[in-house]
Write a protein that holds these residues in place. Structure first.
Motif, mmCIF file in Angstrom:
data_model
loop_
_atom_site.group_PDB
_atom_site.id
_atom_site.type_symbol
_atom_site.label_atom_id
_atom_site.label_comp_id
_atom_site.label_asym_id
_atom_site.label_seq_id
_atom_site.Cartn_x
_atom_site.Cartn_y
_atom_site.Cartn_z
ATOM 1 N N GLU A 2 9.177 -10.759 14.150
ATOM 2 C CA GLU A 2 7.918 -10.036 14.186
ATOM 3 C C GLU A 2 7.503 -9.584 12.784
ATOM 4 O OE1 GLU A 2 10.423 -9.557 16.139
ATOM 5 O OE2 GLU A 2 9.712 -9.976 18.166
ATOM 6 N N ILE A 3 8.504 -9.182 11.976
ATOM 7 C CA ILE A 3 8.203 -8.738 10.616
ATOM 8 C C ILE A 3 7.653 -9.897 9.788
ATOM 9 C CG2 ILE A 3 9.215 -7.873 8.459
ATOM 10 C CD1 ILE A 3 11.154 -6.248 10.118
ATOM 11 N N ILE A 7 4.048 -10.123 7.954
ATOM 12 C CA ILE A 7 3.879 -10.460 6.539
ATOM 13 C C ILE A 7 2.903 -11.621 6.367
ATOM 14 C CG2 ILE A 7 5.067 -11.453 4.531
ATOM 15 C CD1 ILE A 7 7.517 -9.797 5.293
ATOM 16 N N ALA A 8 3.008 -12.621 7.251
ATOM 17 C CA ALA A 8 2.076 -13.755 7.198
ATOM 18 C C ALA A 8 0.645 -13.291 7.430
ATOM 19 C CB ALA A 8 2.475 -14.794 8.245
ATOM 20 N N LEU A 9 0.457 -12.402 8.405
ATOM 21 C CA LEU A 9 -0.876 -11.855 8.687
ATOM 22 C C LEU A 9 -1.408 -11.077 7.486
ATOM 23 C CD1 LEU A 9 -3.214 -11.188 10.633
ATOM 24 C CD2 LEU A 9 -1.838 -9.236 11.442
ATOM 25 N N MET A 10 -0.551 -10.272 6.863
ATOM 26 C CA MET A 10 -0.959 -9.482 5.702
ATOM 27 C C MET A 10 -1.368 -10.371 4.538
ATOM 28 S SD MET A 10 2.002 -6.530 5.919
ATOM 29 C CE MET A 10 1.537 -5.682 4.406
ATOM 30 N N LEU A 11 -0.598 -11.438 4.295
ATOM 31 C CA LEU A 11 -0.929 -12.347 3.198
ATOM 32 C C LEU A 11 -2.250 -13.064 3.438
ATOM 33 C CD1 LEU A 11 2.524 -13.985 2.336
ATOM 34 C CD2 LEU A 11 1.177 -12.453 0.897
ATOM 35 N N GLU A 44 1.777 -1.075 12.459
ATOM 36 C CA GLU A 44 2.318 -0.107 11.514
ATOM 37 C C GLU A 44 3.206 -0.814 10.504
ATOM 38 O OE1 GLU A 44 4.429 2.897 13.584
ATOM 39 O OE2 GLU A 44 2.627 3.868 14.403
ATOM 40 N N THR A 45 3.275 -0.246 9.314
ATOM 41 C CA THR A 45 4.197 -0.789 8.319
ATOM 42 C C THR A 45 5.624 -0.394 8.694
ATOM 43 O OG1 THR A 45 4.685 -0.909 5.942
ATOM 44 C CG2 THR A 45 4.021 1.241 6.827
ATOM 45 N N ASN A 46 6.593 -0.955 8.008
ATOM 46 C CA ASN A 46 7.998 -0.655 8.297
ATOM 47 C C ASN A 46 8.789 -0.693 6.995
ATOM 48 O OD1 ASN A 46 9.156 -3.458 7.885
ATOM 49 N ND2 ASN A 46 7.632 -3.884 9.480
ATOM 50 N N PRO A 47 10.051 -0.233 7.013
ATOM 51 C CA PRO A 47 10.823 -0.151 5.771
ATOM 52 C C PRO A 47 10.978 -1.477 5.020
ATOM 53 C CG PRO A 47 11.889 1.132 7.486
ATOM 54 C CD PRO A 47 10.766 0.385 8.143
#
Length: 374
Positions: A2-3, A7-11, A44-47
């Motif tokens: 999922e992370i 990340i792919a969506l954010m890029l 939401e973001t995550n660590p």
């Protein structure tokens, strides 16, 4: 998994929104932040992403250091001290004065301290886009931001010491001053020569991207060292880039860092900035938050502009420098976390800080672009 999908969506969002904003004449970074704001409504973001984002801002300041000329940095030292010194004084005065009418005295002191630092990552990106980073004005903004963060940390140290112990902890102040002095002296006078010697040996390692890998190693190590000395990690990142920017391998390192940074880490950083902005906080901000945010904008423009004039710049250049000093982000939120963990300020300060970060982050790119287009 999922992370990785996030990340792919954010890029994808960073590149699409950056392109859209560039087409309508706005800075790419503004589109990336707004893209993050939209993603933040659903995710939401995550660590893990936060660490990617943190490396993004370090790379951005590292590359800014690589593109800076050391002699120019030394040459604008006097002007940058004027810009930072006057800017910190004016920002503290504005922040304290506004807060004094809404919160107790000790909290007003802290609100004044929270307004003092400048987060130049937004300004750096815009100046890079405009190809104005390696100018006298751009170098002054970068150098002033370094001094600015140090002064901001000193102000916060004094404020927390006064509130918790009833007096100033001179040992803490001396520790910060000594750390900064040693770090600056080392990087400005010994850094380039040592970096040149080290990379002569690194170039003998016949493996793909060895120089890029060791540049990253030095970036992370010295950013961590700065943080360990209770300074901002971006200070270590910028100074590392400044030292490596004076060696013959500069262009090769910069080219490879550009690919690494702009393909992954830097877009993630700006998108995550948008994701961290809570729209509910911003929409429900009260009168104090609105006045405090307005004071944050005006104080940096006024303080930076006056400081630049005292340093010998004309009014047009002074105004650009003042606007370039507006953004607040990482250092301020870190300072707020320190103050909250010390128990000297409540969690309600987060709403005020978020609105200030949101506003100063969003208005700076178009203002700078407009000023440079005139």
């Amino acid at each position: 998994m999922e992370i990785l999908l996030l990340i792919a969506l954010m890029l994808a969002t960073a590149k699409v929104m950056g392109y859209v904003f560039e087409r309508i004449g706005q800075p790419v970074v503004l589109g990336q932040i707004f893209g993050g704001l939209l993603i933040g409504i659903f995710f939401e973001t995550n660590p893990v992403i936060a660490q990617f984002s943190n490396l993004g801002v370090l790379l951005l300041l590292f590359m800014a250091g690589l593109e800076s000329e050391l002699e120019e940095f030394k040459r604008v030292g006097k002007q940058s001290v004027f810009v930072a010194g006057v800017g910190v004084f004016v920002a503290f005065f504005f922040g304290f004065s506004v807060a004094y009418f809404f919160v107790p005295f000790h909290e007003a002191v802290l609100y004044g301290a929270l307004m003092t630092p400048t987060s130049v990552s937004i300004t750096v990106k815009v100046l890079m886009e405009l190809r104005k980073l390696n100018t006298r004005e751009g170098t002054t903004i970068l150098a002033a931001a370094v001094v600015d963060d140090v002064l901001g940390i000193l102000v916060l140290t004094v404020a927390i010491s006064m509130i918790k112990g009833g007096s100033v902890s001179y040992s803490s102040l001396a520790e910060v001053l000594i750390s900064v002095s040693l770090l600056l002296f080392f990087f400005l006078y010994f850094g380039p020569e040592m970096a040149n010697r080290v990379f002569r040996y690194v170039s003998r390692i016949d493996l793909p991207e060895s120089e890029t890998a060791f540049a990253l190693v030095f970036l992370i190590v010295f950013a961590h060292l700065a943080e360990h000395l209770n300074l901002a990690s971006i200070l270590g990142a910028y100074l590392t880039g400044l030292a490596l920017g004076q060696i013959p391998k500069k262009k090769a390192i910069l080219d490879h860092m550009n690919v690494l940074g702009y393909s992954l880490f830097i877009p993630l950083f700006f998108v995550e900035v948008g994701m961290r902005i809570e729209l509910s906080y911003v929409l429900h901000a009260g009168l104090f938050a609105l006045l405090y945010t307005a004071a944050a904008v005006v104080s940096k423009i006024l303080g930076g502009c006056l400081g630049a004039r005292l340093g010998g710049f004309d009014w047009k250049a002074s105004l650009r420098i003042g606007v370039g000093m507006i953004p607040r982000m990482g250092v301020e939120l870190a300072m707020l976390a320190v103050a909250m963990s010390s128990g000297v300020i409540g969690g309600d300060a987060l709403t005020v800080a978020i609105l200030m970060v949101f506003t100063t982050t969003v208005i700076t790119p178009p203002l700078l672009k407009w000023l440079y287009s005139r």
